[in-house]
Design a protein around this motif. Structure first.
Motif, PDB file in Angstrom:
ATOM      1  N   THR A  40      -3.429  55.284  11.542  1.00  0.00           N
ATOM      2  CA  THR A  40      -4.324  56.357  11.206  1.00  0.00           C
ATOM      3  C   THR A  40      -5.587  56.203  12.070  1.00  0.00           C
ATOM      4  OG1 THR A  40      -5.627  54.753   9.636  1.00  0.00           O
ATOM      5  CG2 THR A  40      -3.781  55.752   8.550  1.00  0.00           C
ATOM      6  N   ALA A  41      -6.395  57.199  12.078  1.00  0.00           N
ATOM      7  CA  ALA A  41      -7.581  57.139  13.016  1.00  0.00           C
ATOM      8  C   ALA A  41      -8.464  55.882  12.766  1.00  0.00           C
ATOM      9  CB  ALA A  41      -8.359  58.450  13.042  1.00  0.00           C
ATOM     10  N   ALA A  42      -8.526  55.340  11.548  1.00  0.00           N
ATOM     11  CA  ALA A  42      -9.441  54.206  11.259  1.00  0.00           C
ATOM     12  C   ALA A  42      -8.585  52.966  11.509  1.00  0.00           C
ATOM     13  CB  ALA A  42      -9.625  54.343   9.781  1.00  0.00           C
ATOM     14  N   GLY A  43      -7.466  52.850  11.951  1.00  0.00           N
ATOM     15  CA  GLY A  43      -6.622  51.759  12.310  1.00  0.00           C
ATOM     16  C   GLY A  43      -6.002  50.897  11.298  1.00  0.00           C
ATOM     17  N   THR A  44      -5.389  51.545  10.402  1.00  0.00           N
ATOM     18  CA  THR A  44      -4.265  51.269   9.551  1.00  0.00           C
ATOM     19  C   THR A  44      -2.959  51.378   9.767  1.00  0.00           C
ATOM     20  OG1 THR A  44      -6.027  51.519   7.646  1.00  0.00           O
ATOM     21  CG2 THR A  44      -3.729  51.135   7.139  1.00  0.00           C
ATOM     22  N   LEU A  45      -2.204  50.588   9.819  1.00  0.00           N
ATOM     23  CA  LEU A  45      -0.873  50.748  10.216  1.00  0.00           C
ATOM     24  C   LEU A  45      -0.073  50.979   8.776  1.00  0.00           C
ATOM     25  CD1 LEU A  45       1.576  49.579  12.726  1.00  0.00           C
ATOM     26  CD2 LEU A  45       2.361  49.268  10.308  1.00  0.00           C
ATOM     27  N   CYS A  46       0.907  51.953   8.494  1.00  0.00           N
ATOM     28  CA  CYS A  46       1.470  52.283   7.284  1.00  0.00           C
ATOM     29  C   CYS A  46       2.900  52.035   7.568  1.00  0.00           C
ATOM     30  CB  CYS A  46       1.205  53.646   6.523  1.00  0.00           C
ATOM     31  SG  CYS A  46      -0.588  53.727   6.284  1.00  0.00           S
ATOM     32  N   VAL A  47       3.705  51.581   6.551  1.00  0.00           N
ATOM     33  CA  VAL A  47       5.344  51.434   6.966  1.00  0.00           C
ATOM     34  C   VAL A  47       5.719  51.931   5.713  1.00  0.00           C
ATOM     35  CG1 VAL A  47       5.174  49.056   6.640  1.00  0.00           C
ATOM     36  CG2 VAL A  47       7.089  49.958   7.812  1.00  0.00           C
ATOM     37  N   ASP A  48       7.104  52.567   5.737  1.00  0.00           N
ATOM     38  CA  ASP A  48       7.845  52.933   4.799  1.00  0.00           C
ATOM     39  C   ASP A  48       9.219  52.815   5.079  1.00  0.00           C
ATOM     40  OD1 ASP A  48       9.101  53.764   2.462  1.00  0.00           O
ATOM     41  OD2 ASP A  48       8.479  55.899   2.705  1.00  0.00           O
ATOM     42  N   ALA A  49       9.832  51.815   4.281  1.00  0.00           N
ATOM     43  CA  ALA A  49      11.332  51.478   4.839  1.00  0.00           C
ATOM     44  C   ALA A  49      12.155  51.890   3.494  1.00  0.00           C
ATOM     45  CB  ALA A  49      11.609  49.915   4.631  1.00  0.00           C
ATOM     46  N   GLY A  50      11.757  53.125   2.652  1.00  0.00           N
ATOM     47  CA  GLY A  50      12.562  53.650   1.757  1.00  0.00           C
ATOM     48  C   GLY A  50      11.987  53.605   0.230  1.00  0.00           C
ATOM     49  N   ASP A  51      11.084  52.675   0.417  1.00  0.00           N
ATOM     50  CA  ASP A  51      10.499  52.258  -1.205  1.00  0.00           C
ATOM     51  C   ASP A  51       9.077  52.720  -1.276  1.00  0.00           C
ATOM     52  OD1 ASP A  51      12.973  51.681  -2.257  1.00  0.00           O
ATOM     53  OD2 ASP A  51      12.812  49.493  -1.225  1.00  0.00           O
ATOM     54  N   GLY A  52       8.607  53.578  -0.236  1.00  0.00           N
ATOM     55  CA  GLY A  52       7.168  53.833  -0.546  1.00  0.00           C
ATOM     56  C   GLY A  52       6.472  53.226   0.672  1.00  0.00           C
ATOM     57  N   TRP A  53       5.031  53.728   0.972  1.00  0.00           N
ATOM     58  CA  TRP A  53       4.382  53.098   1.847  1.00  0.00           C
ATOM     59  C   TRP A  53       3.537  51.773   1.663  1.00  0.00           C
ATOM     60  CZ3 TRP A  53       4.759  55.556   6.701  1.00  0.00           C
ATOM     61  CH2 TRP A  53       5.086  56.680   6.457  1.00  0.00           C
ATOM     62  N   ARG A  54       3.621  50.898   2.624  1.00  0.00           N
ATOM     63  CA  ARG A  54       2.940  49.846   2.574  1.00  0.00           C
ATOM     64  C   ARG A  54       1.969  50.039   3.883  1.00  0.00           C
ATOM     65  NH1 ARG A  54       5.598  46.110  -1.480  1.00  0.00           N
ATOM     66  NH2 ARG A  54       4.182  44.208  -0.487  1.00  0.00           N
TER      67      ARG A  54
END
Length: 306
Positions: free
Chosen positions: A274-288
């Motif tokens: 994100t523009a605010a500097g958050t990395l989001c990852v999804d391996a198939g069970d939703g975003w963390r």
């Protein structure tokens, strides 16, 4: 909402990474390059591996050798082998705005609009340019992915020159105001008027101002349109007249109220920064997610470590 990664202990992260393998996400920012260790949807350690302001980042896979990470900077393309302590070496001196990989080499878009193919060797652990060739030029290049280049005057594709020549050339393939492209699998283009896929000509997938797009070549894709993140499902198929139209895309909510600006894929992983500097990852069970502490993200690329 997915739990923040701060709720997962460092020891848990170490155990998980030790048993499930590791993929590193390299995030290009105005402050440098941040490397984030991922294992499935667990986010582990992150650190700044280059303090050169980076405009883009790309990972070049290599058979039986460490992959190469290339960053586009104001003083050229810098490259390092994937490893615990990557040391980035300048292999091309012209200021670079965007970088991608295609056919075993980096494709680099320069400030002057020139598109160069940069083949890289690693000698005694240090990357060096084996060959640099200009394949064409565009107006205001913005992104490179696979054989595609996004520019202010449209989308271009790297092609063979034809005939007896094996030289590469750059061919205009349409659209206008291209802001990003995805060259793996179905060609996709994000423009100021919408997201397009290449069928019988460029077909509209989603209307609106599209700023970013990424694909894994296996039917999965993501795009940011009018500030919203959209997902394309792999079971929609690669072919067919309507395989990539608006009915095959669905909106998704990130676990933070922030706009995604950089998108990428790894083995079984979707990543949005994100523009605010958050990395989001999804391996198939939703975003963390995990806040990585830097803003001005300009790109993200993933490399398999183990």
């Amino acid at each position: 909402m997915a739990p923040a990664e701060d709720d997962i202990s460092i020891e848990e992260k170490r155990v998980y990474i030790g048993t499930a393998g590791r993929t590193d996400a390299y995030v290009a920012t105005g402050s440098g390059v941040v490397r984030v260790a991922l294992s499935a949807d667990k986010v582990g350690a992150f650190d700044m591996v280059s303090r050169a302001p980076a405009r883009d980042v790309a990972v070049l896979p290599r058979d039986e050798k460490a992959d190469l990470v290339g960053i586009a900077t104001g003083d050229g393309l810098r490259v390092a082998p994937v490893g615990d302590d990557p040391e980035f070496v300048r292999v091309a001196a012209d200021p670079a705005d965007a970088a991608g990989v295609h056919d075993g080499a980096f494709l680099v878009a320069g400030e002057d609009g020139g598109i160069d193919r940069v083949a890289v060797d690693v000698l005694d652990g240090s990357p060096t340019a084996a060959a640099v060739s200009r394949i064409g030029s565009v107006t205001q290049p913005r992104a490179v992915d696979g054989p595609l280049v996004a520019a202010a005057d449209g989308v271009y594709r790297v092609t063979e020159a034809g005939g007896a020549s094996t030289a590469r050339a750059l061919t205009a393939v349409g659209l206008d105001d291209a802001r990003d492209v995805a060259g793996a699998g179905m060609p996709l283009a994000a423009t100021g008027t919408g997201l397009y896929w290449l069928g019988n000509g460029w077909m509209t997938a989603l209307e609106g101002a599209a700023e970013a797009v990424a694909a894994d070549g296996d039917g999965h894709a993501m795009a940011v349109v009018d500030g919203d993140l959209w997902i394309h499902a792999s079971d929609a198929g690669e072919g067919g007249a309507d395989a990539w139209d608006d009915g095959t895309w669905r909106p998704t909510d990130l676990p933070v109220d922030e706009e995604a600006v950089a998108l990428g894929y790894g083995p079984g992983l979707s990543v949005a920064v994100t523009a605010a500097g958050t990395l989001c990852v999804d391996a198939g069970d939703g975003w963390r997610h995990q806040v990585v502490g830097v803003r001005d993200a300009a790109g993200v690329a993933l490399a398999v470590v183990e």
